[in-house]
Design a protein around this motif. Structure first.
Motif, PDB file in Angstrom:
ATOM      1  N   LYS A 227      25.962 -16.304   0.064  1.00 31.68           N
ATOM      2  CA  LYS A 227      24.883 -16.551   1.215  1.00 31.68           C
ATOM      3  C   LYS A 227      24.054 -17.522   0.548  1.00 31.68           C
TER       4      LYS A 227
ATOM      5  N   SER B  21      24.414 -21.085   6.963  1.00 30.81           N
ATOM      6  CA  SER B  21      24.478 -19.542   7.545  1.00 30.81           C
ATOM      7  C   SER B  21      25.747 -19.282   8.520  1.00 30.81           C
TER       8      SER B  21
ATOM      9  N   ASN C 101      28.862 -16.914   7.742  1.00 30.12           N
ATOM     10  CA  ASN C 101      29.276 -15.745   9.104  1.00 30.12           C
ATOM     11  C   ASN C 101      30.659 -15.813   9.124  1.00 30.12           C
TER      12      ASN C 101
ATOM     13  N   LYS D 122      32.326 -14.044   6.402  1.00 34.58           N
ATOM     14  CA  LYS D 122      31.986 -12.720   6.486  1.00 34.58           C
ATOM     15  C   LYS D 122      32.890 -11.866   7.443  1.00 34.58           C
ATOM     16  N   ASN D 123      32.699 -12.639   8.619  1.00 30.89           N
ATOM     17  CA  ASN D 123      33.360 -11.970   9.750  1.00 30.89           C
ATOM     18  C   ASN D 123      35.114 -11.923   9.728  1.00 30.89           C
TER      19      ASN D 123
ATOM     20  N   GLU E   4      22.214  -7.739   3.913  1.00 30.04           N
ATOM     21  CA  GLU E   4      21.822  -9.138   4.373  1.00 30.04           C
ATOM     22  C   GLU E   4      20.425  -9.128   4.860  1.00 30.04           C
TER      23      GLU E   4
END
Length: 280
Positions: free
Chosen positions: A45, A50, A54, A57-58, A262
């Protein structure tokens, strides 16, 4: 029995071919094991923008959902006993390794002459990825509010009111007292509430309803739409009603769900928008 394995990497710099291992997938053709390092993901992170963060992460979370069921916590060991993921084979993973230009990359699959079990999986994970997080009593007794209080409150306490009990004296249309984690204002109200999605559904539903009632009371006070955070952790899928409620909140345009790992998202918003305490 031979076991196939592939290392998952996050690409940091395509030009320099900089990449860091993040997870491992193992399969014997009947069982599939998958795990990624939550500690490394959190560290990314501060490295990735960002949007890229993401994506990473997704994607990892989608692998969790697709490959198996949870044996420990939401970022621990996943395995699957039924061969429904027919893409997990040498040919397709080789294809992914050669032709995928995504930020997440698979290594060329290799075989090792070991049985696929939790002990061997742990050894491979620790060799290529990171220290394996054992399940402990501390994890079992994990408290989402305690984590938010520890990780977030010290960073925002000068900009918002922390842990207040609000009543109709504060907002006329608030019909029952409610304990709120934080509340501030920056032209619009900003508030957040930690919610434990592993609670019994009745109590969970009550917590969510009370927070929504508070947001409505706040907006009726000033006729301004606000920024409202729900802080928590994705529940187990086997708790169907809780998971469905979590999905509704996650996909809501009215509330913004933030994983408790987060909470920097909340801190960043509060600082960037110069949020100040709602009450003097």
């Amino acid at each position: 029995m031979k076991t196939l394995y592939s290392i998952l990497y996050v690409t940091l710099n395509t030009t320099l071919n900089e990449r860091v291992s993040i997870g491992v997938l193992m399969s014997n053709g009947f069982e599939h094991y998958f795990k990624y390092s939550h500690e490394k993901l959190t560290a990314f992170k501060n490295i990735l923008d960002s949007e890229r963060y993401n994506v990473v992460k997704n994607y990892l979370k989608s692998l969790e959902r697709e490959i198996g069921f949870n044996l420990e916590d939401s970022n621990q060991l996943f395995r699957k006993r039924e061969l429904r993921n027919d893409w997990i084979n040498e040919g397709y993973i080789t294809y992914l390794a050669k032709y995928s230009n995504n930020i997440i990359q698979f290594s060329t699959p290799k075989y090792i002459d070991i049985d696929l079990n939790s002990d061997n999986f742990k050894r491979v994970f620790e060799k290529y990825i990171f220290k394996y997080a054992e399940e402990t009593d501390e994890i079992i007794e994990f408290n989402v509010h305690s984590k938010v209080k520890q990780d977030l409150f010290p960073k925002i306490e000068s900009r918002v009111n922390i842990e207040m009990t609000l009543t109709s004296n504060d907002f006329e249309n608030l019909f029952a007292p409610i304990d709120i984690d934080f509340i501030g204002i920056n032209g619009i109200p900003v508030a957040g509430q930690t919610i434990d999605f592993e609670k019994k559904h009745y109590y969970l539903e009550n917590d969510v309803t009370r927070f929504v009632s508070l947001t409505k009371a706040i907006e009726l006070e000033g006729n301004n739409k606000g920024k409202y955070y729900v802080l928590g952790r994705e529940p187990q899928k086997n708790v169907d009603k809780n998971y469905l409620l979590w999905e509704h909140i996650r996909d809501s345009d009215f509330l913004e769900f933030v994983d408790i790992d987060e909470v920097g998202i909340v801190e960043e918003y509060i600082e960037k928008h110069n949020v100040r305490p709602y009450f003097d």
